[in-house]
Design a protein around this motif. Sequence first.
Motif, short mmCIF file in Angstrom:
data_model
loop_
_atom_site.label_atom_id
_atom_site.label_comp_id
_atom_site.label_asym_id
_atom_site.label_seq_id
_atom_site.Cartn_x
_atom_site.Cartn_y
_atom_site.Cartn_z
N VAL A 42 -5.36 6.03 -0.90
CA VAL A 42 -4.46 5.14 -0.19
C VAL A 42 -3.79 5.86 0.98
O VAL A 42 -3.54 5.27 2.03
CB VAL A 42 -3.41 4.54 -1.15
N TYR B 280 -6.04 -9.39 -1.88
CA TYR B 280 -5.02 -9.19 -2.92
C TYR B 280 -4.24 -10.49 -3.12
O TYR B 280 -3.06 -10.57 -2.77
CB TYR B 280 -4.08 -8.07 -2.53
N TYR C 120 -14.76 2.34 -1.63
CA TYR C 120 -14.24 1.01 -1.28
C TYR C 120 -14.99 0.42 -0.09
O TYR C 120 -14.97 0.97 1.00
CB TYR C 120 -12.76 1.10 -0.91
N GLU D 270 -4.24 -7.59 -8.32
CA GLU D 270 -5.09 -6.77 -7.45
C GLU D 270 -4.35 -5.50 -6.99
O GLU D 270 -4.95 -4.41 -6.93
CB GLU D 270 -5.57 -7.57 -6.24
N LEU E 263 0.83 -1.20 0.00
CA LEU E 263 0.00 0.00 0.00
C LEU E 263 0.87 1.26 0.00
O LEU E 263 0.56 2.26 -0.67
CB LEU E 263 -0.93 0.00 1.21
N ARG F 198 -5.39 -1.59 -7.80
CA ARG F 198 -5.48 -0.51 -6.81
C ARG F 198 -4.60 0.67 -7.22
O ARG F 198 -5.01 1.83 -7.06
CB ARG F 198 -5.07 -1.05 -5.44
N GLU G 162 -5.89 4.44 -8.10
CA GLU G 162 -5.32 5.58 -7.38
C GLU G 162 -4.77 6.61 -8.35
O GLU G 162 -4.79 7.82 -8.07
CB GLU G 162 -4.23 5.08 -6.43
N HIS H 260 -6.22 5.76 3.77
CA HIS H 260 -6.25 4.36 4.22
C HIS H 260 -5.08 4.11 5.18
O HIS H 260 -5.25 3.59 6.29
CB HIS H 260 -6.19 3.44 3.00
N LYS I 104 -11.42 9.28 -4.84
CA LYS I 104 -11.34 8.03 -4.08
C LYS I 104 -11.91 8.19 -2.67
O LYS I 104 -11.67 9.20 -2.01
CB LYS I 104 -9.89 7.57 -3.98
N PHE J 168 -13.19 -6.89 -7.38
CA PHE J 168 -11.85 -6.78 -7.94
C PHE J 168 -11.69 -7.62 -9.21
O PHE J 168 -11.16 -7.12 -10.22
CB PHE J 168 -10.81 -7.20 -6.89
N GLY K 78 -10.92 -4.35 -0.02
CA GLY K 78 -9.55 -3.95 -0.31
C GLY K 78 -8.75 -3.58 0.91
O GLY K 78 -7.68 -2.98 0.79
#
Length: 497
Positions: free
Chosen positions: A322, A299, A290, A304, A123, A308, A312, A325, A318, A263, A293
């Motif tokens: 991320v 993933y 989301y 996957e 990530l 992502r 992004e 997240h 979004k 996904f 995820g």
Amino acid sequence: MYSDVQKDDLKRRNADMSRVKPVEEDYGKPLTPERLDEMIQRVTGWALLNGAQRKITATEFRERVEPVAITLFPSILPVDVLRKAKSLQTSFQTLIYKVANDHEFMKECFSGLLSADAFIKQLWDIYDTVRKEGPAQEVSVVITRNDFMMEYTEEGDIKQDCKHVEINTIAAGGGGRVSNMVDVHRYSLSLQDIPFEKEQLPDNKPVAGLAQGLVKAWQLYKCKCAVILFVVGIPEPNTPDQRWLESGILCIDGSIKVIYRTFPQLIKQMSLGKNRELIVDGAEVAVVYYRYGYEPKHYPTDAEFQLRLDMERSRAIKCPTVAIHLAGCKKIQQALAESGVLERFIQDTDRIKEIRSSFVGLYRLDTKDSSKVITQALQAPEKFVLKPQREGGGSNLFGDDLRNYLEEIKESPERSAWILMDRIQATRHRNRLIRAGLGSECRNVVSELGIFGFHISTPTSELENIECGYLIRTKPEEANEGGLCKGLSCLDTPFLV
């Protein structure tokens, strides 16, 4: 304010929980055994009617549902506790926003973690790649749920306070199913002729506020033909909750189209346009929301993670990015609890004091000073929780599991991937949990209070910062985890005193 009767009742329940008496005694209306089965049947039916549902995934019928686990009656909660938790929501959202836009702070927090946690490293690489390329979309939106547990402020006292568990910045669910739960409990109280004032069971419609956040983000994209994409799982037990949110969107603007994709579907159907528009099956996407995820198992291959990254990189807004997240990770939570760190992001000393009053002890395990708290946890594991950088529930370690695993990793670099947290000594009360396998007996329970909100921003400005309702989940006192989806806790509402 508490009445004398309420004070006496709260003291009695706190002092003697060795024998669990029927919860109906809290309301002064004992429930006869012959009445109980009828009550459960009628209240369960009312819950289904009002959307307190979960999807049955192992069935040939794609949209078959059953009642989500619920409490028979609302749980008593001091109004001051709810008021404080709600007042903290916008401050926490500002905090997460500022953390997500402070690259040096994020880099410092994750420096020792990336070599120990492959999922967070993936990530981080997505975040860092897009940061260096320059984002195609300046606007971001996040739906959060800030979770608290209630704890007595002094031993033997009746006054409670809310203590921070975590903030969820991705796939924060429950807002749809809980939006009519107050009507279920108004119904159960009325069946038993238990009186209540309107302000003791107030309306609570988080789904309306959360839908408003997604609609405002869609409007900022400025393309009326663009859709809102819900990224969902396989199987997806949360479908009823997501349908309520879609319904809230359509109530605000019936022209908005919502699409659902997994996904695997997106890997086949998604592409980027010449200006980095996100295209799914021919439709331009304004907002990616989301509900999936957030776990490594989401993933299974590099495809996957590439998906992502491509999302992004796109122009779509979004929910969340991320960066946000990552800002919701336990490592960030632990760092914010350190002395002087809140002052980096918030100037208001009263706000800092209020936020800090909700914290319990949070400890990193990868410093020279960590040996002391590790020893304490090994000697008294019941006083701590061991947490990884994961969402979705079921990953934390308690008791003997905590001791055994901490003994295993205490000299290993892997300990950097975990934090220790003081275990909140949650206020016990009692309720009847209508949940498969529990029967109808009254149980000692504890509750977790989640406050919903949404936040819309650019890197330089907060555009919207809204608190929009709450969720209470109640579970047996001996249960460690409390996820609704995993059937570990029950949907509840507060009876405010």
